[in-house]
Design an enzyme around this catalytic site. Structure first.
Site, short mmCIF file in Angstrom:
data_model
loop_
_atom_site.label_atom_id
_atom_site.label_comp_id
_atom_site.label_asym_id
_atom_site.label_seq_id
_atom_site.Cartn_x
_atom_site.Cartn_y
_atom_site.Cartn_z
N GLU A 84 -1.36 9.17 -13.54
CA GLU A 84 -1.36 7.87 -13.17
C GLU A 84 -2.91 8.11 -12.23
O GLU A 84 -2.47 8.88 -11.46
CB GLU A 84 -0.91 6.85 -12.75
CG GLU A 84 0.16 6.59 -14.27
CD GLU A 84 1.22 5.83 -13.73
OE1 GLU A 84 1.62 4.89 -14.37
OE2 GLU A 84 2.15 6.23 -12.28
N CYS A 339 1.31 3.46 -3.27
CA CYS A 339 1.72 5.11 -3.04
C CYS A 339 3.42 5.48 -3.11
O CYS A 339 4.08 3.96 -3.26
CB CYS A 339 1.65 4.90 -1.19
SG CYS A 339 0.03 4.46 -0.28
#
Ligand code: SAH
Ligand code: SF4
Length: 354
Positions: A84, A339
């Site tokens: 990703e 994150c």
């Protein structure tokens, strides 16, 4: 596009050497979409190439847009591994791409979704840069450009140093994406030998290190890599990095409620940093708050973010010690793109299971 393979294929086809450069410019500088988008190459050669090697190293599976504007792209490598990447648009006009360097990660930090995936393999330099190319083409159509690249997606860039290095050079090359080195940042969990290599590079790429705890006991609990490279090895390497490069060092500190966010932790963090003259001279603490992740079985990890008050107290203590800090605004949380949430999932976590 795999430039090494391109060179071999063109050689096998008996093509003159300048063809490789022509194609490289078309792909990496002019952002061509496919072989047929390179008019400088004769049509028969385009067809020949298309039959012999893929144009892109990655296949785009899905794009998910978060309400805050971040786009998360899910790609498959040619051997079908999911990875990703995220495009983060800022109000100031910057367009930051966060790239993955590995499928999975060997480090296994307890709070990170990628860490729970296990490790498949490192990505090639071309697979790393391809992630940027996909966004760059999309932005070009809207009259925009990628302005920054951060190596903060899935994986540990300093465990695939040579691939990361080549990807950085390709991003920076004026004949390719031509992105200034100061606009590229790399984050590491603290691989000391690679920090030493990085120190010797004569470049302007930014370094961030994931600290997350002020003591070895706590850091080893959160980040198993600390057992290999404890703070007694990491801190001197960071101090040397700053001494040699004279560049700012980003010290990432992920606040996990009730674990590393107490006033004592803040004091200990300040004491640790002040022990190292260069780190305290140019270090900047970047406070991150926890983004929810799931473990390998799909269960939510038991961590929490800090409360608003704990966070404010932590910040005040750092300020009182004269330690500069910033707070990172996280993007993409709504689609699992923030994150630590990148896990190669086609579907974002279902909020109803919270
Ligand atoms: N492997 C590298 C770079 C990728 S992670 C590294 O660990 O530094 C980028 C940042 O996100 C790191 O600082 C990492 O510790 C942090 N992170 C990981 N999981 C997180 C989570 N659940 N919430 C917020 N940040 C997280
Ligand atoms: Fe790997 Fe970084 Fe996640 Fe740790 S935080 S598991 S090093 S990607």
């Amino acid at each position: 596009m795999d430039l090494d393979r391109l060179g071999t294929v063109l050689h096998e086809l008996g093509q003159p050497a300048y063809r490789a450069k022509q194609i490289e410019l078309a792909v990496y500088r002019d952002l061509a979409h496919g072989y047929d988008d390179i008019p400088t190459i004769p049509r028969p050669l385009r067809q020949e190439l298309a039959g012999r090697m893929p144009f892109d190293e990655l296949r785009l599976e899905t794009t998910r847009r978060s309400p805050d504007g971040a786009d998360k792209d899910l790609f498959l490598t040619q051997d079908s591994l999911p990875i990703e990447s995220v495009l983060i648009p800022h109000e100031n006009g910057s367009r930051t791409v966060c790239v993955s360097t590995e499928a999975g990660c060997q480090i296994g930090c307890t709070f990170c979704a990628t860490g729970h995936l296990g490790f498949q393999r490192t990505l090639t330099p071309f697979e790393i840069v391809d992630q940027v190319l996909f966004f760059a083409r999309q932005l070009k159509a809207a009259g925009e450009k990628v302005t920054n690249v951060v190596f903060m997606g899935m994986g540990e860039p300093f465990l695939t140093y040579e691939h990361m290095r080549r990807a950085i050079l390709l991003l920076n090359d004026p004949d390719a994406l031509g992105l200034g080195q100061r606009r590229i940042s790399v984050s590491t969990s603290g691989i000391v030998p690679s920090i030493e290599h990085f120190t010797q590079e004569q470049w302007q790429v930014n370094l961030a290190v994931s600290l997350h705890a002020p003591t070895d006991a706590l850091r080893s609990q959160l980040m198993p890599i600390n057992r290999t490279y404890p703070l007694s090895a990491l801190m001197p390497a960071l101090d040397r990095y700053v001494a040699v490069t004279n560049r700012r060092l980003m010290l990432e500190y992920l606040l996990l409620g009730g674990i590393n966010d107490s006033p004592e932790d803040a004091h200990r963090l300040a004491d640790l940093l002040r022990t190292w003259p260069n780190v305290s001279r140019l270090g900047l603490v970047n406070l991150l708050t926890y983004n929810p992740t799931r473990d390998a079985y799909g269960h939510w990890n038991a961590f929490m973010g800090p409360t608003g008050r704990t966070l404010a107290t932590f910040e005040d203590i750092l300020t009182a010690h004269g330690i500069p800090w910033t707070r990172r605004v996280s993007f993409g949380g709504d689609v699992g793109a923030a994150c630590g949430q990148l896990a190669g999932e086609a579907r974002p976590p279902d909020a109803t299971q919270l």
